[in-house]
Design a protein around this motif. Sequence first.
Motif, short mmCIF file in Angstrom:
data_model
loop_
_atom_site.label_atom_id
_atom_site.label_comp_id
_atom_site.label_asym_id
_atom_site.label_seq_id
_atom_site.Cartn_x
_atom_site.Cartn_y
_atom_site.Cartn_z
N ARG A 93 0.84 -1.20 0.00
CA ARG A 93 0.00 0.00 0.00
C ARG A 93 0.88 1.24 0.00
O ARG A 93 1.82 1.36 0.77
N GLY A 94 0.55 2.19 -0.85
CA GLY A 94 1.35 3.40 -0.98
C GLY A 94 2.49 3.23 -1.98
O GLY A 94 3.19 4.21 -2.26
N ASN A 95 2.67 2.02 -2.53
CA ASN A 95 3.78 1.83 -3.47
C ASN A 95 3.55 2.57 -4.78
O ASN A 95 4.50 2.98 -5.44
N SER A 96 2.27 2.74 -5.16
CA SER A 96 2.00 3.52 -6.36
C SER A 96 2.45 4.96 -6.16
O SER A 96 3.03 5.58 -7.05
N ALA A 97 2.19 5.49 -4.95
CA ALA A 97 2.67 6.84 -4.63
C ALA A 97 4.19 6.86 -4.57
O ALA A 97 4.83 7.83 -4.97
N THR A 98 4.77 5.77 -4.06
CA THR A 98 6.22 5.67 -4.02
C THR A 98 6.80 5.71 -5.43
O THR A 98 7.81 6.38 -5.68
N THR A 151 11.12 16.98 -5.74
CA THR A 151 10.08 15.93 -5.61
C THR A 151 9.50 15.83 -4.21
O THR A 151 8.77 14.87 -3.93
N TYR A 152 9.74 16.79 -3.35
CA TYR A 152 9.35 16.63 -1.94
C TYR A 152 7.85 16.41 -1.70
O TYR A 152 7.48 15.54 -0.90
N PRO A 153 6.93 17.15 -2.35
CA PRO A 153 5.50 16.91 -2.07
C PRO A 153 5.08 15.46 -2.31
O PRO A 153 4.20 14.94 -1.63
N LEU A 154 5.71 14.79 -3.26
CA LEU A 154 5.38 13.39 -3.53
C LEU A 154 5.81 12.50 -2.37
O LEU A 154 5.17 11.48 -2.09
N MET A 156 5.80 13.46 0.77
CA MET A 156 4.79 13.71 1.79
C MET A 156 3.54 12.86 1.54
O MET A 156 3.00 12.21 2.45
N VAL A 157 3.09 12.80 0.30
CA VAL A 157 1.92 12.01 -0.07
C VAL A 157 2.15 10.53 0.21
O VAL A 157 1.29 9.84 0.75
N ARG A 158 3.32 10.05 -0.15
CA ARG A 158 3.66 8.65 0.08
C ARG A 158 3.62 8.32 1.57
O ARG A 158 3.10 7.27 1.99
N ALA A 159 4.16 9.19 2.41
CA ALA A 159 4.16 8.95 3.86
C ALA A 159 2.75 8.92 4.41
O ALA A 159 2.41 8.07 5.25
N ARG A 160 1.88 9.83 3.95
CA ARG A 160 0.50 9.86 4.41
C ARG A 160 -0.23 8.57 4.05
O ARG A 160 -0.97 8.00 4.85
N MET A 161 -0.05 8.09 2.83
CA MET A 161 -0.74 6.87 2.39
C MET A 161 -0.25 5.64 3.15
O MET A 161 -0.98 4.68 3.34
N LEU A 185 -1.80 24.24 1.57
CA LEU A 185 -0.73 23.82 0.67
C LEU A 185 0.62 23.76 1.35
O LEU A 185 1.49 22.98 0.98
N LYS A 186 0.80 24.61 2.37
CA LYS A 186 2.07 24.64 3.09
C LYS A 186 2.39 23.29 3.72
O LYS A 186 3.57 22.93 3.89
N THR A 187 1.36 22.51 4.04
CA THR A 187 1.55 21.21 4.66
C THR A 187 2.32 20.26 3.74
O THR A 187 3.01 19.35 4.22
N LEU A 188 2.19 20.44 2.44
CA LEU A 188 2.89 19.58 1.49
C LEU A 188 4.41 19.68 1.63
O LEU A 188 5.14 18.82 1.15
N TYR A 189 4.88 20.74 2.30
CA TYR A 189 6.32 20.91 2.52
C TYR A 189 6.70 20.80 3.99
O TYR A 189 7.79 21.20 4.38
N ARG A 190 5.78 20.26 4.80
CA ARG A 190 6.10 20.04 6.21
C ARG A 190 7.18 18.96 6.32
O ARG A 190 7.07 17.89 5.73
#
Length: 326
Positions: A93-98, A151-154, A156-161, A185-190
């Motif tokens: 799970r999350g590998n597609s985002a990875t 590529t940082y926002p990606l 973040m998405v991978r970690a959330r998933m 949007l700022k959260t995407l760079y947390r």
Amino acid sequence: MGNGVREGPVEFQRDVEPVAARIPAEDNQEKKKVLNSLMSGALAGAVAKTAVAPLDRTKIMFQGSSWAGMNKKCPGCGIYHTYLNEGFWSLWRGNSATMVRVIPYAAIQFCAHEEYKQILGNYYGFQGKALTPFPRFIAGSLAGTTAAMLTYPLDMVRARMAVTPKEMYSSIVHVFIRISREEGLKTLYRGFTPTILGVIPYAGLSFFTYETLKKVHAEHSGKAQPSPPERLLFGACAGLIGQSASYPLDVVRRRMQTAGVLGHTYSSILLTMQEIVREEGLVRGLYKGLSMNWVKGPIAVGISFTTFDLTQILLRKLQHGPGLER
């Protein structure tokens, strides 16, 4: 006199034409080199991350959670627990985002590393030769930083998933939409700052170790290139050293990325570290999941470096014929 006038322009044409012809040829060679690096890097990242995806997801869950039950269990038990509760494919799970993240990340990182090596080689006068230790470390650090910034926002998405139930986010796009609407949007760079601070020693030491081991091998064995198993071993050593050096910052990065869905608020690197140490202890907190990383990291980095090198060699052979190796 007449002969002299005729011979002058003939000589001039013979001298100039090869120079003019070489310019587009050199441009084409440089474009092919960059394209080869991008393709090889993308494949290297995809193969390596897919191979260790179950371990990677479990590591993120360890890092992102302070659940006491997770601390008491071995990392392998975490994989088994996920398998029992969510099914076999949930381990990926999350590998597609990875993949969405790692393919451009690895492509940019490996390509940037080749370019930075060339730039530093020209600057220090090492054209065509192996860089000395300090430029070798700098080339790796710059390559990792460049890839992370783009590529940082990606990530973040991978970690959330990885840390949320599948009902919460239905797709990668859904993660972006919910984070943007609910947290901004700022959260995407947390967690961006600890990422950059961590990637400098990680990428620098990884590339430095791998390139150094290949150089030492060539000097002592007399062979121009290591074999695939030797490349895997060198890459494993590089991953072990690089990830161990930057691991606490990796934990901090994951905590800041997943804070919004796990009920925590982390405002800075130092405050995050202080809270982790206070609640879970120095070793159990900042080095949570490191034992798994000592398994996952060397495997992933070894596969990644080896896949990149062998793909580069294959592409060059296809383009120029046998005899050209990296």
